[in-house]
Motif scaffolding. Structure first.
Motif, PDB file in Angstrom:
ATOM      1  N   GLY A 109       0.852  -1.184   0.000  1.00 51.58           N
ATOM      2  CA  GLY A 109       0.000   0.000   0.000  1.00 51.58           C
ATOM      3  C   GLY A 109       0.887   1.233   0.000  1.00 51.58           C
ATOM      4  O   GLY A 109       2.113   1.125  -0.044  1.00 51.58           O
ATOM      5  N   GLY A 145      -8.957   3.562  -4.876  1.00 52.11           N
ATOM      6  CA  GLY A 145      -9.775   4.467  -4.071  1.00 52.11           C
ATOM      7  C   GLY A 145     -11.077   4.790  -4.770  1.00 52.11           C
ATOM      8  O   GLY A 145     -11.495   4.073  -5.679  1.00 52.11           O
ATOM      9  N   THR A 204      -9.720  -6.745  -8.905  1.00 53.52           N
ATOM     10  CA  THR A 204     -10.976  -6.298  -8.277  1.00 53.52           C
ATOM     11  C   THR A 204     -11.824  -5.511  -9.262  1.00 53.52           C
ATOM     12  O   THR A 204     -11.358  -4.534  -9.861  1.00 53.52           O
TER      13      THR A 204
HETATM   14  N1  LIG Z   1     -15.906  -1.283  -0.337  1.00 49.31           N
HETATM   15  C1  LIG Z   1     -16.740  -1.347  -1.359  1.00 49.31           C
HETATM   16  O1  LIG Z   1     -17.960  -1.175  -1.219  1.00 49.31           O
HETATM   17  C2  LIG Z   1     -16.207  -1.672  -2.733  1.00 49.31           C
HETATM   18  C3  LIG Z   1     -17.117  -2.066  -3.711  1.00 49.31           C
HETATM   19  C4  LIG Z   1     -16.659  -2.367  -4.978  1.00 49.31           C
HETATM   20  C5  LIG Z   1     -15.330  -2.246  -5.269  1.00 49.31           C
HETATM   21  N2  LIG Z   1     -14.467  -1.833  -4.307  1.00 49.31           N
HETATM   22  C6  LIG Z   1     -13.060  -1.703  -4.667  1.00 49.31           C
HETATM   23  O2  LIG Z   1     -12.336  -2.656  -3.947  1.00 49.31           O
HETATM   24  C7  LIG Z   1     -11.017  -2.153  -3.704  1.00 49.31           C
HETATM   25  C8  LIG Z   1     -10.731  -2.260  -2.219  1.00 49.31           C
HETATM   26  O3  LIG Z   1     -11.695  -1.469  -1.561  1.00 49.31           O
HETATM   27  P1  LIG Z   1     -11.811  -1.411   0.018  1.00 49.31           P
HETATM   28  O4  LIG Z   1     -13.230  -1.136   0.276  1.00 49.31           O
HETATM   29  O5  LIG Z   1     -11.136  -2.547   0.635  1.00 49.31           O
HETATM   30  O6  LIG Z   1     -11.019  -0.047   0.258  1.00 49.31           O
HETATM   31  P2  LIG Z   1     -10.090   0.433   1.463  1.00 49.31           P
HETATM   32  O7  LIG Z   1     -10.529  -0.151   2.754  1.00 49.31           O
HETATM   33  O8  LIG Z   1     -10.001   1.904   1.326  1.00 49.31           O
HETATM   34  O9  LIG Z   1      -8.677  -0.237   1.112  1.00 49.31           O
HETATM   35  C9  LIG Z   1      -7.951   0.186   0.004  1.00 49.31           C
HETATM   36  C10 LIG Z   1      -6.562  -0.395   0.127  1.00 49.31           C
HETATM   37  O10 LIG Z   1      -5.862  -0.095  -1.079  1.00 49.31           O
HETATM   38  C11 LIG Z   1      -4.728   0.720  -0.774  1.00 49.31           C
HETATM   39  N3  LIG Z   1      -4.609   1.669  -1.865  1.00 49.31           N
HETATM   40  C12 LIG Z   1      -5.516   2.602  -2.257  1.00 49.31           C
HETATM   41  N4  LIG Z   1      -5.066   3.261  -3.321  1.00 49.31           N
HETATM   42  C13 LIG Z   1      -3.852   2.725  -3.618  1.00 49.31           C
HETATM   43  C14 LIG Z   1      -2.872   2.988  -4.601  1.00 49.31           C
HETATM   44  N5  LIG Z   1      -3.044   3.949  -5.511  1.00 49.31           N
HETATM   45  N6  LIG Z   1      -1.746   2.241  -4.609  1.00 49.31           N
HETATM   46  C15 LIG Z   1      -1.545   1.278  -3.687  1.00 49.31           C
HETATM   47  N7  LIG Z   1      -2.423   0.985  -2.725  1.00 49.31           N
HETATM   48  C16 LIG Z   1      -3.575   1.709  -2.694  1.00 49.31           C
HETATM   49  C17 LIG Z   1      -5.039   1.346   0.587  1.00 49.31           C
HETATM   50  O11 LIG Z   1      -3.872   1.702   1.309  1.00 49.31           O
HETATM   51  P3  LIG Z   1      -3.192   3.155   1.099  1.00 49.31           P
HETATM   52  O12 LIG Z   1      -4.315   4.141   1.004  1.00 49.31           O
HETATM   53  O13 LIG Z   1      -2.314   3.335   2.279  1.00 49.31           O
HETATM   54  O14 LIG Z   1      -2.433   3.068  -0.171  1.00 49.31           O
HETATM   55  C18 LIG Z   1      -5.739   0.180   1.251  1.00 49.31           C
HETATM   56  O15 LIG Z   1      -4.804  -0.805   1.650  1.00 49.31           O
HETATM   57  C19 LIG Z   1     -10.991  -0.718  -4.242  1.00 49.31           C
HETATM   58  O16 LIG Z   1     -10.436  -0.722  -5.524  1.00 49.31           O
HETATM   59  C20 LIG Z   1     -12.461  -0.353  -4.292  1.00 49.31           C
HETATM   60  O17 LIG Z   1     -12.731   0.633  -5.250  1.00 49.31           O
HETATM   61  C21 LIG Z   1     -14.859  -1.568  -3.036  1.00 49.31           C
END
Ligand SMILES: NC(=O)c1ccc[n+]([C@@H]2O[C@H](COP(=O)([O-])OP(=O)(O)OC[C@H]3O[C@@H](n4cnc5c(N)ncnc54)[C@H](OP(=O)(O)O)[C@@H]3O)[C@@H](O)[C@H]2O)c1
Length: 245
Positions: free
Chosen positions: A42, A90, A135
């Motif tokens: 990350g 994000g 994802t």
């Molecule tokens: N939660 C939902 O409802 C949902 C639904 C559909 C899809 N998604 C997708 O699933 C993925 C994970 O979501 P989540 O809900 O688990 O989000 P989260 O809790 O915000 O976790 C995101 C993770 O990715 C890392 N990250 C973010 N931007 C990054 C970058 N540019 N380079 C490297 N690491 C990065 C963050 O750490 P750092 O910020 O420290 O880098 C964190 O470890 C995302 O792509 C999101 O769009 C989520």
């Protein structure tokens, strides 16, 4: 009696981009429980260190998935990557009419370009029994009109990318996890009230009356990683949310 092809995670090295919070962290914990060696990646070192503690031991690497050099550096000291999981990303919502396209295109950088950099760099280290999980998301099937047009394009592209790469990189398997609304820190930027409103609306509209938990997505992820016949698959874990209006 037929034999089910299962890829054991015991002793496997699993690299999780996005493993410091949310779905990635839950996945890292789930594979660790099954005996895997885990590396989480990350951008924020403090978050990674905290997550490594929660996981009960993980290697950490700092990289921005959209930055090719930093992604490549993650694999420099590695000798084997059994499974590559990419959940890094994000929220880049914004209506085109009042948002700079370059800002919206970060969704493509993180979901298409970034995974390509990571897969290219990891490929020499992934054995024939290995796999990759990208994802996606439900905007692929159900656009919302709420400023997520580029995200929708990106996650649809992720599905196409994974299916094509599954043929190109064979026998390495390439799958997509497609979460619906999941309770993770992703929505913290909306503030406590904004976040609560998002999940209240989900309880009112989703068939199951609630959003999902990252641990539930992690369980689906385990299936993709460990079932040797799951390939070029888009596995939805959204409580049926992609079918509501
Ligand atoms: N939660 C939902 O409802 C949902 C639904 C559909 C899809 N998604 C997708 O699933 C993925 C994970 O979501 P989540 O809900 O688990 O989000 P989260 O809790 O915000 O976790 C995101 C993770 O990715 C890392 N990250 C973010 N931007 C990054 C970058 N540019 N380079 C490297 N690491 C990065 C963050 O750490 P750092 O910020 O420290 O880098 C964190 O470890 C995302 O792509 C999101 O769009 C989520």
């Amino acid at each position: 009696m037929t034999t089910v092809a299962r890829t054991s995670l015991d002793g496997a090295h699993v690299v999780v981009f996005g493993g410091s919070t949310g779905i990635g962290l839950a996945t890292a914990m789930a594979v660790k429980t099954r005996g895997a060696i885990v590396t989480i990646v990350g951008r924020r070192p403090a978050k990674l260190a905290a997550a490594a503690g929660e996981i009960g031991g993980a290697q950490i690497a700092v990289a921005d998935i959209a930055d090719r050099k930093s992604v490549e550096a993650v694999f420099d000291a590695m000798t084997r990557v059994d499974h590559l999981v990419i959940t890094a990303g994000g929220l880049q919502a914004g209506r085109l009419i009042d948002t700079d396209p370059d800002q919206l295109l970060v969704a493509i950088d993180e979901r298409i370009a970034g995974p390509l950099y990571a897969i290219k760099a990891a490929l020499p280290l992934i054995p024939r029994t290995g796999s990759i999980v990208l994802t996606g998301g439900q905007y692929s099937d159900r656009p919302s009109g709420n400023g997520t047009a580029v995200v929708a394009a990106a996650v649809r592209g992720v599905e196409a990318l994974a299916r094509a790469l599954a043929l190109e990189l064979k026998p390495i398997r390439v799958n997509v996890i497609a979460p619906g609304l999941i309770e993770t820190p992703l929505f913290d930027s909306f503030g406590a009230e904004g976040r609560a409103a998002i999940f209240k609306q989900a309880s009112d509209t989703l068939p199951g009356g609630r959003a999902g938990y990252p641990e539930e997505v992690a369980e689906a992820m385990i299936l993709l990683l460990s079932n040797g016949y799951m390939n070029a698959e888009v596995l939805h874990i959204d409580g049926g949310g992609r079918f509501i209006g």
